[in-house]
Design a protein around this motif. Structure first.
Motif, short mmCIF file in Angstrom:
data_model
loop_
_atom_site.label_atom_id
_atom_site.label_comp_id
_atom_site.label_asym_id
_atom_site.label_seq_id
_atom_site.Cartn_x
_atom_site.Cartn_y
_atom_site.Cartn_z
N UNK A 191 0.86 -1.17 0.00
CA UNK A 191 0.00 0.00 0.00
C UNK A 191 0.91 1.23 0.00
N UNK A 192 0.88 2.04 -1.05
CA UNK A 192 1.77 3.21 -1.12
C UNK A 192 1.36 4.30 -0.14
N UNK A 193 2.36 4.99 0.39
CA UNK A 193 2.11 6.07 1.35
C UNK A 193 2.77 7.38 0.92
N UNK A 194 3.20 7.44 -0.31
CA UNK A 194 3.90 8.64 -0.79
C UNK A 194 2.90 9.78 -0.98
N UNK A 195 3.04 10.80 -0.13
CA UNK A 195 2.16 11.97 -0.18
C UNK A 195 3.00 13.22 0.03
N UNK A 196 2.39 14.38 -0.19
CA UNK A 196 3.10 15.64 0.07
C UNK A 196 3.48 15.74 1.54
N UNK A 197 2.61 15.24 2.42
CA UNK A 197 2.89 15.30 3.86
C UNK A 197 4.11 14.45 4.21
N UNK A 198 4.22 13.28 3.59
CA UNK A 198 5.38 12.41 3.82
C UNK A 198 6.65 13.11 3.34
N UNK A 199 6.56 13.76 2.19
CA UNK A 199 7.71 14.46 1.64
C UNK A 199 8.19 15.55 2.59
N UNK A 200 7.25 16.29 3.16
CA UNK A 200 7.61 17.38 4.08
C UNK A 200 8.21 16.84 5.38
N UNK A 201 7.59 15.81 5.94
CA UNK A 201 8.08 15.29 7.22
C UNK A 201 9.43 14.59 7.06
N UNK A 202 9.64 13.89 5.95
CA UNK A 202 10.93 13.25 5.73
C UNK A 202 12.03 14.28 5.48
N UNK A 203 11.67 15.38 4.84
CA UNK A 203 12.64 16.46 4.63
C UNK A 203 13.07 17.04 5.98
N UNK A 204 12.11 17.24 6.87
CA UNK A 204 12.42 17.75 8.21
C UNK A 204 13.25 16.73 8.98
N UNK A 205 12.88 15.46 8.91
CA UNK A 205 13.62 14.40 9.59
C UNK A 205 15.05 14.32 9.05
N UNK A 206 15.20 14.41 7.76
CA UNK A 206 16.53 14.37 7.14
C UNK A 206 17.40 15.52 7.64
N UNK A 262 15.11 6.88 3.47
CA UNK A 262 14.37 6.53 2.27
C UNK A 262 13.70 7.73 1.62
N UNK A 263 13.72 7.78 0.29
CA UNK A 263 13.02 8.86 -0.43
C UNK A 263 11.51 8.74 -0.22
N UNK A 264 10.80 9.86 -0.22
CA UNK A 264 9.35 9.82 -0.02
C UNK A 264 8.63 8.90 -1.00
#
Length: 240
Positions: A17-32, A48-50
């Motif tokens: 089940x894919x979870x790639x969303x704009x929210x994931x991209x933003x939170x992973x950027x902050x985590x990175x 991991x990339x979003x």
């Protein structure tokens, strides 16, 4: 009864089940950014990339050439029995950082976010039934939790398999490998002491409860950045 079948050939596809969303991209950027600033022991390449964030349901070896069962697997997914498909929308989120129960957090290779939300129990039932269905259809699925027949739902955030390196900083096992005559410049998968990370990011929300839109059959092997990243989806079923 616990499932016992495991694929004997090369793993070729996985249900997820894919979870790639704009929210994931933003939170992973902050985590990175947090990792780069405060946790130099974590290889940035391991984050991991979003586009790759997903919930794995089953990993399979579908064969190749004349022996391939890919078309059958695609058909089974598209025509998943209505008794398995959730009756209404599933919404789940992701929070915190954890390691698998059988892993040493001081020498971790994989870190994942756990699921949150009122629909997690329903998602677990859907995942378990889907795995059971493909198993009963005779597909060689790889099982990680055969003792309970339950899918271990998680979203991988860090995986050091993508951060292998050539250097002289060997641990005890790697040092033994050198004495066995293996090359000094071999690539090694680094370990992470994740104890502090697990505590620090226990309340870090990667994704608030969000609607799950589909389940897909994906080809193993990440696409290049030029190809858009993520995994190639060969079939999917929209969820309610």
């Amino acid at each position: 009864m616990a499932y016992k079948r495991n694929p004997s050939g090369r793993l070729t596809h996985f249900l997820a089940i894919p979870l790639s969303t704009d929210a994931i991209e933003q939170s992973l950027s902050l985590f990175r950014d947090e990792i780069i600033k405060h946790h130099p022991n974590v290889p940035v390449k391991a984050i991991r990339p979003p586009s790759t964030v997903h919930l794995t349901i089953a990993v399979m070896s579908l064969g190749e050439g004349r022996n391939s069962r890919l078309d059958e697997a695609k058909m089974r997914l598209i025509q998943l029995p209505s008794s398995i498909i959730p009756a209404s929308t599933l919404e789940v989120g992701l929070k915190g950082i954890e390691t698998f129960s059988d892993a040493n957090p001081e020498r971790a290779h994989v870190l994942f976010a756990s699921l949150i939300g009122a629909d997690v129990p329903r998602l677990q039932v859907f995942a378990d039934k889907t795995l059971e269905y493909f198993y009963n259809c005779g597909f060689p699925v790889q099982l990680k939790n055969g003792a309970t027949n339950k899918v271990v739902l998680h979203a991988t955030i860090v995986n050091t398999i993508y951060a292998k390196t050539k250097n002289d900083q060997f641990d005890a096992n790697q040092a033994r490998a050198k004495t066995l005559g293996q090359r000094k410049n071999m690539t090694f998968r680094p370990n992470i002491n994740a104890s502090d990370l697990i505590a620090k990011y226990a309340d870090f929300e990667f994704l608030s409860p969000t609607k799950l839109t589909r389940i897909g059959l994906y080809k193993m092997g990440e696409k290049s950045a030029e190809e858009g990243g993520g995994y190639e989806c060969v079939a999917y079923l929209d969820l309610p």
